[in-house]
Design a protein around this motif. Structure first.
Motif, PDB file in Angstrom:
ATOM      1  N   PRO A  53       0.817  -1.229   0.000  1.00 40.01           N
ATOM      2  CA  PRO A  53       0.000   0.000   0.000  1.00 40.01           C
ATOM      3  C   PRO A  53       0.845   1.273   0.000  1.00 40.01           C
ATOM      4  N   ARG A  54       1.996   1.212   0.659  1.00 41.52           N
ATOM      5  CA  ARG A  54       2.903   2.361   0.691  1.00 41.52           C
ATOM      6  C   ARG A  54       3.392   2.683  -0.730  1.00 41.52           C
ATOM      7  N   LEU A  55       3.741   1.645  -1.488  1.00 48.01           N
ATOM      8  CA  LEU A  55       4.223   1.850  -2.851  1.00 48.01           C
ATOM      9  C   LEU A  55       3.122   2.358  -3.779  1.00 48.01           C
ATOM     10  N   ALA A  56       1.889   1.941  -3.556  1.00 47.60           N
ATOM     11  CA  ALA A  56       0.775   2.478  -4.342  1.00 47.60           C
ATOM     12  C   ALA A  56       0.647   3.985  -4.107  1.00 47.60           C
ATOM     13  N   MET A  57       0.788   4.405  -2.862  1.00 47.17           N
ATOM     14  CA  MET A  57       0.731   5.827  -2.535  1.00 47.17           C
ATOM     15  C   MET A  57       1.925   6.569  -3.145  1.00 47.17           C
ATOM     16  N   ILE A  58       3.111   5.972  -3.063  1.00 50.08           N
ATOM     17  CA  ILE A  58       4.314   6.597  -3.626  1.00 50.08           C
ATOM     18  C   ILE A  58       4.183   6.762  -5.138  1.00 50.08           C
ATOM     19  N   GLU A  59       3.648   5.750  -5.823  1.00 43.22           N
ATOM     20  CA  GLU A  59       3.461   5.871  -7.269  1.00 43.22           C
ATOM     21  C   GLU A  59       2.487   7.007  -7.608  1.00 43.22           C
ATOM     22  N   GLU A  60       1.492   7.209  -6.767  1.00 42.12           N
ATOM     23  CA  GLU A  60       0.576   8.332  -6.985  1.00 42.12           C
ATOM     24  C   GLU A  60       1.308   9.667  -6.779  1.00 42.12           C
ATOM     25  N   LEU A  61       2.173   9.740  -5.789  1.00 46.51           N
ATOM     26  CA  LEU A  61       2.971  10.952  -5.579  1.00 46.51           C
ATOM     27  C   LEU A  61       3.878  11.202  -6.783  1.00 46.51           C
ATOM     28  N   HIS A  62       4.470  10.127  -7.324  1.00 48.33           N
ATOM     29  CA  HIS A  62       5.281  10.262  -8.542  1.00 48.33           C
ATOM     30  C   HIS A  62       4.423  10.824  -9.681  1.00 48.33           C
ATOM     31  N   ARG A  63       3.236  10.276  -9.842  1.00 46.02           N
ATOM     32  CA  ARG A  63       2.333  10.702 -10.911  1.00 46.02           C
ATOM     33  C   ARG A  63       1.989  12.194 -10.773  1.00 46.02           C
ATOM     34  N   GLN A  64       1.762  12.633  -9.537  1.00 46.51           N
ATOM     35  CA  GLN A  64       1.419  14.034  -9.280  1.00 46.51           C
ATOM     36  C   GLN A  64       2.632  14.957  -9.376  1.00 46.51           C
ATOM     37  N   GLY A  65       3.832  14.383  -9.326  1.00 50.26           N
ATOM     38  CA  GLY A  65       5.047  15.189  -9.330  1.00 50.26           C
ATOM     39  C   GLY A  65       5.322  15.845  -7.998  1.00 50.26           C
ATOM     40  N   SER A  66       4.730  15.319  -6.923  1.00 44.47           N
ATOM     41  CA  SER A  66       4.909  15.934  -5.601  1.00 44.47           C
ATOM     42  C   SER A  66       5.973  15.238  -4.755  1.00 44.47           C
ATOM     43  N   ALA A  67       6.517  14.117  -5.243  1.00 43.19           N
ATOM     44  CA  ALA A  67       7.610  13.426  -4.552  1.00 43.19           C
ATOM     45  C   ALA A  67       8.260  12.455  -5.538  1.00 43.19           C
ATOM     46  N   PHE A  68       9.530  12.165  -5.290  1.00 44.05           N
ATOM     47  CA  PHE A  68      10.289  11.239  -6.125  1.00 44.05           C
ATOM     48  C   PHE A  68      11.135  10.368  -5.198  1.00 44.05           C
ATOM     49  N   TYR A  69      10.765   9.091  -5.115  1.00 39.09           N
ATOM     50  CA  TYR A  69      11.417   8.155  -4.207  1.00 39.09           C
ATOM     51  C   TYR A  69      12.313   7.215  -5.010  1.00 39.09           C
ATOM     52  N   PHE A  70      13.617   7.334  -4.802  1.00 41.95           N
ATOM     53  CA  PHE A  70      14.595   6.543  -5.542  1.00 41.95           C
ATOM     54  C   PHE A  70      15.139   5.392  -4.697  1.00 41.95           C
ATOM     55  N   ALA A  71      15.373   4.268  -5.367  1.00 40.45           N
ATOM     56  CA  ALA A  71      16.105   3.150  -4.769  1.00 40.45           C
ATOM     57  C   ALA A  71      17.501   3.152  -5.373  1.00 40.45           C
ATOM     58  N   LEU A  72      18.488   2.854  -4.541  1.00 41.42           N
ATOM     59  CA  LEU A  72      19.871   2.721  -4.978  1.00 41.42           C
ATOM     60  C   LEU A  72      20.153   1.224  -5.032  1.00 41.42           C
ATOM     61  N   LEU A  73      20.279   0.690  -6.232  1.00 41.48           N
ATOM     62  CA  LEU A  73      20.396  -0.752  -6.414  1.00 41.48           C
ATOM     63  C   LEU A  73      21.737  -1.148  -7.024  1.00 41.48           C
ATOM     64  N   ASP A  74      22.087  -2.430  -6.840  1.00 41.90           N
ATOM     65  CA  ASP A  74      23.245  -2.990  -7.521  1.00 41.90           C
ATOM     66  C   ASP A  74      22.956  -2.965  -9.026  1.00 41.90           C
ATOM     67  N   PRO A  75      23.967  -3.108  -9.887  1.00 41.43           N
ATOM     68  CA  PRO A  75      23.745  -3.023 -11.335  1.00 41.43           C
ATOM     69  C   PRO A  75      22.720  -4.015 -11.887  1.00 41.43           C
ATOM     70  N   ASP A  76      22.534  -5.164 -11.238  1.00 43.41           N
ATOM     71  CA  ASP A  76      21.544  -6.148 -11.692  1.00 43.41           C
ATOM     72  C   ASP A  76      20.162  -5.924 -11.071  1.00 43.41           C
ATOM     73  N   GLU A  77      20.047  -4.925 -10.220  1.00 40.85           N
ATOM     74  CA  GLU A  77      18.790  -4.533  -9.559  1.00 40.85           C
ATOM     75  C   GLU A  77      18.192  -5.636  -8.684  1.00 40.85           C
ATOM     76  N   HIS A  78      19.059  -6.386  -8.029  1.00 41.46           N
ATOM     77  CA  HIS A  78      18.582  -7.424  -7.108  1.00 41.46           C
ATOM     78  C   HIS A  78      18.431  -6.899  -5.676  1.00 41.46           C
ATOM     79  N   GLU A  79      19.329  -6.003  -5.278  1.00 46.02           N
ATOM     80  CA  GLU A  79      19.381  -5.571  -3.881  1.00 46.02           C
ATOM     81  C   GLU A  79      19.356  -4.055  -3.766  1.00 46.02           C
ATOM     82  N   ILE A  80      18.537  -3.561  -2.863  1.00 45.82           N
ATOM     83  CA  ILE A  80      18.545  -2.129  -2.553  1.00 45.82           C
ATOM     84  C   ILE A  80      19.648  -1.870  -1.537  1.00 45.82           C
ATOM     85  N   ARG A  81      20.540  -0.964  -1.896  1.00 41.68           N
ATOM     86  CA  ARG A  81      21.655  -0.596  -1.023  1.00 41.68           C
ATOM     87  C   ARG A  81      21.341   0.650  -0.206  1.00 41.68           C
ATOM     88  N   GLY A  82      20.401   1.444  -0.680  1.00 43.31           N
ATOM     89  CA  GLY A  82      20.018   2.669   0.005  1.00 43.31           C
ATOM     90  C   GLY A  82      18.818   3.283  -0.681  1.00 43.31           C
TER      91      GLY A  82
END
Length: 194
Positions: A61-90
Motif C-alpha cells: 500500500p505504501r508503494l501504491a501511494m508513492i506511485e501516486e505521488l510520482h504521478r502528481q510530481g509531488s515526490a520522487f522516491y529513488f532506490a539505490l540498487l546494484d547493477p543487476d537490480e537485485h538488492e537495494i543498497r540505500g
C-alpha cells in the motif's frame, strides 16, 4: 487497440556502481529486505518505524501511494540498487515538491550499514540531484541533518549544500525531538520546465 499511457515519470539513472531509479510496486520485497536488514543500524537516524517496514505486505500500500505521488510530481522516491537490480543498497527521497514561485523540495536518504564509507551515497545523489535539477526543474533542494551526524554533514557539503540555519526540536527521530542543521542547494542556471 487503444493503448494505456501511464503518467508516472520514468527515471532510471546509472552510475559507475549503481542503478538509481524510482521505486515501483515490484520493489516491495527489496524494500522490506533493506529495512529489515538495516533496522537497528538506521534506528538512531529515522522516525520510529512499525513492523510493516520489514514486510512486503506493508510496502504494497505504501508503494501504491508513492506511485501516486510520482504521478502528481509531488515526490520522487529513488532506490539505490546494484547493477543487476537485485538488492537495494540505500534510498534517496525528494519529498514535498512545491512548484509555483518556489520550485523546491526536501531530500532525505539512508544507506545500508554494509555499504557505508564507500562513496556510494555521493555517487547516487550526484546523479539523482542532477535529475531533479534538469528534468524536474527544481531550483532549491533542502536537506537537514542532526548536528552529531558528521558523516551526513560532510556528504551534503561535498555535494555543494550550504548551511542556512539551525532548528531546535526540528524532527521526531527515534521517538525524540532532535535539533537539525538546515542546508540547501540551489541551481544557479535554473530554467523553468517546458
Amino acid at each position: 487497440m487503444f493503448g494505456y499511457r501511464s503518467h508516472v515519470p520514468k527515471a532510471r539513472l546509472t552510475t559507475e556502481r549503481l542503478v538509481v531509479r524510482l521505486v515501483h510496486a515490484r520493489d516491495a520485497w527489496r524494500l522490506a529486505d533493506y529495512y529489515a536488514e538495516n533496522r537497528q543500524f538506521l534506528k538512531p537516524w529515522e522516525p520510529v518505524r512499525d513492523e510493516s517496514h520489514c514486510y512486503p505486505s506493508g510496502w504494497q500500500p505504501r508503494l501504491a501511494m508513492i506511485e501516486e505521488l510520482h504521478r502528481q510530481g509531488s515526490a520522487f522516491y529513488f532506490a539505490l540498487l546494484d547493477p543487476d537490480e537485485h538488492e537495494i543498497r540505500g534510498v534517496a527521497n525528494f519529498s514535498n515538491v512545491v512548484r509555483g514561485s518556489f520550485h523546491a523540495c526536501y531530500l532525505g536518504y539512508s544507506l545500508g550499514e554494509k555499504w557505508q564509507g564507500q562513496g556510494i551515497m555521493f555517487e547516487a545523489l550526484t546523479s539523482a540531484i542532477r535529475y531533479m535539477q534538469r528534468t524536474q526543474h527544481i531550483h532549491r533542494i533542502m536537506a537537514n541533518y542532526m548536528p552529531h551526524n558528521q558523516r551526513s554533514g560532510a556528504l551534503l557539503a561535498r555535494l555543494g549544500f550550504k548551511k542556512e540555519g539551525y532548528a531546535h526540536d526540528y524532527l521526531l527521530i527515534n521517538g525524540v525531538w532532535r535539533d537539525h542543521v538546515l542546508t540547501a542547494l540551489t541551481t544557479p542556471s535554473w530554467v523553468p520546465g517546458r
